[in-house]
Design an enzyme around this catalytic site. Structure first.
Site, PDB file in Angstrom:
ATOM      1  N   HIS A 224       0.742  -1.193  -0.103  1.00 43.84           N
ATOM      2  CA  HIS A 224      -0.002  -0.022   0.169  1.00 43.84           C
ATOM      3  C   HIS A 224       0.847   1.280  -0.014  1.00 43.84           C
ATOM      4  O   HIS A 224       0.383   2.393   0.014  1.00 43.84           O
ATOM      5  CB  HIS A 224      -1.035   0.013   1.450  1.00 43.84           C
ATOM      6  N   LYS A 226       3.099   4.404  -1.222  1.00 45.62           N
ATOM      7  CA  LYS A 226       3.174   5.096  -2.490  1.00 45.62           C
ATOM      8  C   LYS A 226       4.568   6.173  -2.392  1.00 45.62           C
ATOM      9  O   LYS A 226       4.536   6.909  -1.540  1.00 45.62           O
ATOM     10  CB  LYS A 226       2.117   6.355  -2.799  1.00 45.62           C
ATOM     11  N   ASP A 231      17.530   9.721  -8.135  1.00 42.56           N
ATOM     12  CA  ASP A 231      18.887   9.953  -7.681  1.00 42.56           C
ATOM     13  C   ASP A 231      19.122  10.097  -6.110  1.00 42.56           C
ATOM     14  O   ASP A 231      20.164  10.794  -5.832  1.00 42.56           O
ATOM     15  CB  ASP A 231      19.124  11.433  -8.201  1.00 42.56           C
ATOM     16  N   HIS A 404      -9.219  11.597   0.595  1.00 49.98           N
ATOM     17  CA  HIS A 404      -8.486  10.243   0.545  1.00 49.98           C
ATOM     18  C   HIS A 404      -7.064  10.566   1.449  1.00 49.98           C
ATOM     19  O   HIS A 404      -6.323   9.713   1.636  1.00 49.98           O
ATOM     20  CB  HIS A 404      -7.978   9.887  -0.818  1.00 49.98           C
ATOM     21  N   LYS A 406      -4.451  11.207   4.236  1.00 46.79           N
ATOM     22  CA  LYS A 406      -4.201  10.577   5.345  1.00 46.79           C
ATOM     23  C   LYS A 406      -3.108  11.695   6.195  1.00 46.79           C
ATOM     24  O   LYS A 406      -2.126  11.745   5.793  1.00 46.79           O
ATOM     25  CB  LYS A 406      -3.540   9.162   5.255  1.00 46.79           C
TER      26      LYS A 406
END
Length: 486
Positions: A224, A226, A231, A404, A406
């Site tokens: 889950h 993201k 670099d 959405h 958090k």
């Protein structure tokens, strides 16, 4: 013949009860929350076969034999890497604000390193801005790009990101892309994986869904996180998946998804890189430890840079740390506590911490979407409203789409942003990441975003809430009972 039939019948009955007894004993012997254990036992005794099959499939945390072996094998090298990183003393903060100090001390003792200072941090709330910035960073990449997402949905600006990533790979940039099998099912059924691999991108389908192995690994254990690292210096994380909201779940009836992402420059990218390397090794068996941070390109020193701690969760990572971090944040609040989450099914401990904060005079607000894409979680979350309202917690129902984001903000100085929902799945099961940020400037930016959410929300009236229909109360209690399993 009758004797044989009778014997088989008795053996079947005996086996049936032995199976129930065995699963019951296993549930009781596992160290788990009492509500969760009671819910599983009730299901097993009411619907024995269904309950047993469900428990064997999703009742325990099974990473799978191969991945579990990789997780055990990687930790000696990871621990050595973290120990070597401590030699870069100049990147670690020696002190924190009074509100953040308990949380940062917890993270240091559980994860082995202190908070990382000297970072530039930008809060981004518009998906177009995030993707345009990401495309620019990809175009300027010189060495490597690592990406992990729960959902990559083809369409709109997500395709432009894909094109820029393939162009980077063609000019020699080492690109790795890891996507969750269940969340990114549309991506893996599209032509994009083959196109990307042909361009030179390493594409990995994480935690691949395979019904033939349903009892060997938990199928609802998901990747889950993201995260994007470029670099070993630029990093992104937050609640946003790689989707264009204008093309994503338009038929769900909840409006566009509203997200928040943080773009960072500085040594914190290295701390996020070791998390990615662990995930990559668990999934592929290949070790890709990141290099230490370049001391010559720290954008800010301690006086002006953001101090950040990365908190990772999932099998193989410090157990319960994100849950502990949320509890510590709630108990550290002295003035106000603001939380935003799309899915609110807290543990008893977290619910108690939130209510206790309100009861001791802290101004506590929770911002939730009025319409939810999960009916089960939507109803289950409502079961907590009465207790929260009675404690003095303000509940805002966001009406501008599916909120959405958090986030947690404590006293304007300690911020938590990332991928963690306030539900059982995020707290105890999935691979997640949260940033803990000790900085008044970032806190002011996050407060402005949360104020905007509140301006587009409706404050729940406690008196009207108590007058809701009886069938609503029954449905809420029914889903509340099964909330430990959600």
């Amino acid at each position: 013949m009758t004797t044989v039939y009778t014997l088989v019948s008795w053996l079947a009955i005996l086996g049936y009860w032995l199976l129930i007894a065995g699963v019951t004993l296993r549930i009781l012997m596992k160290r788990r929350a009492v509500p969760s254990a009671m819910a599983w036992l009730l299901i097993i005794y009411i619907l024995p076969l269904v309950g047993i099959i469900a428990y064997l499939a999703v009742g325990e945390l099974h990473l799978g034999k191969r991945r579990a072996e990789r997780a055990r094998a990687m930790w000696p090298s990871t621990a050595k890497w973290l120990n070597d990183l401590k030699a870069c003393k100049h990147i670690f903060a020696e002190e924190n604000s009074s509100v953040a100090a308990p949380l940062f001390k917890l993270c240091e003792r559980r994860q082995g390193i202190a908070g990382v200072k000297g970072n530039q941090l930008q809060l981004m709330t518009e998906s177009d801005d995030v993707m345009q910035a990401l495309i620019r960073d990809i175009q300027l990449a010189r060495h490597n790009i690592e990406i992990v997402f729960y959902i990559w949905q083809p369409g709109g600006m997500a395709d432009q990101v894909a094109e820029s990533l393939m162009a980077a790979a063609r000019r020699g940039i080492h690109c790795r892309l890891m996507l969750d099998s269940a969340g990114s099912v549309a991506f893996f059924r599209s032509p994009w994986p083959e196109l990307m691999r042909n361009a030179g991108i390493e594409v990995v389908e994480a935690l691949k869904v395979n019904l033939m192995r349903v009892f060997l690994r938990r199928m609802d254990l998901r990747q889950h996180r993201k995260m994007i690292m470029i670099d070993n210096y630029i990093a992104y994380t937050g609640s946003m998946n790689m989707v264009d909201p204008r093309y994503f779940k338009q038929d769900a009836g909840v409006g566009q998804w509203i997200d928040l992402m943080a773009r960072m420059e500085g040594p914190i990218a290295t701390a996020m890189g070791i998390i990615y390397s662990c995930d990559w090794e668990i999934e592929t068996g290949k070790r890709i430890l990141p290099p230490p941070p370049d001391v010559n390109i720290m954008p800010f020193e301690q006086a002006s840079g953001h101090t950040i701690h990365t908190i990772a969760s999932g099998p193989g990572f410090p157990e319960d740390l994100i849950h502990q971090a949320l509890l510590t944040a709630a108990y550290s609040a002295r003035e106000y506590l603001i939380m935003t989450t799309p899915y609110f099914v807290p543990s008893d401990d977290l619910l108690h911490a939130i209510c206790t904060a309100a009861q001791r005079g802290v101004d506590v607000s929770i911002i939730l979407p009025r319409k939810n894409d999960s009916m089960l979680v939507g109803w289950a979350s409502r079961a907590f409203f009465t207790e929260l309202l009675a404690a003095g917690v303000k509940i805002y129902q966001f009406e501008g789409g599916l909120l959405h984001t958090k986030s947690v903000l404590v006293d304007g100085e300690l911020s938590l942003v990332g991928t963690v929902n306030l539900d059982m799945r995020s707290l105890w099961l999935n691979f997640e990441i949260t940033l803990a940020i000790d900085d008044k400037g970032f806190g002011a930016d996050l407060a402005a975003v949360q104020d905007d959410y509140i301006s587009r929300s409706r404050l729940l009236d406690a008196r009207l809430w108590l007058k809701r229909p009886l069938w609503h109360r029954v449905a809420e209690r029914l889903f509340y009972f099964f909330s430990p399993l959600l």
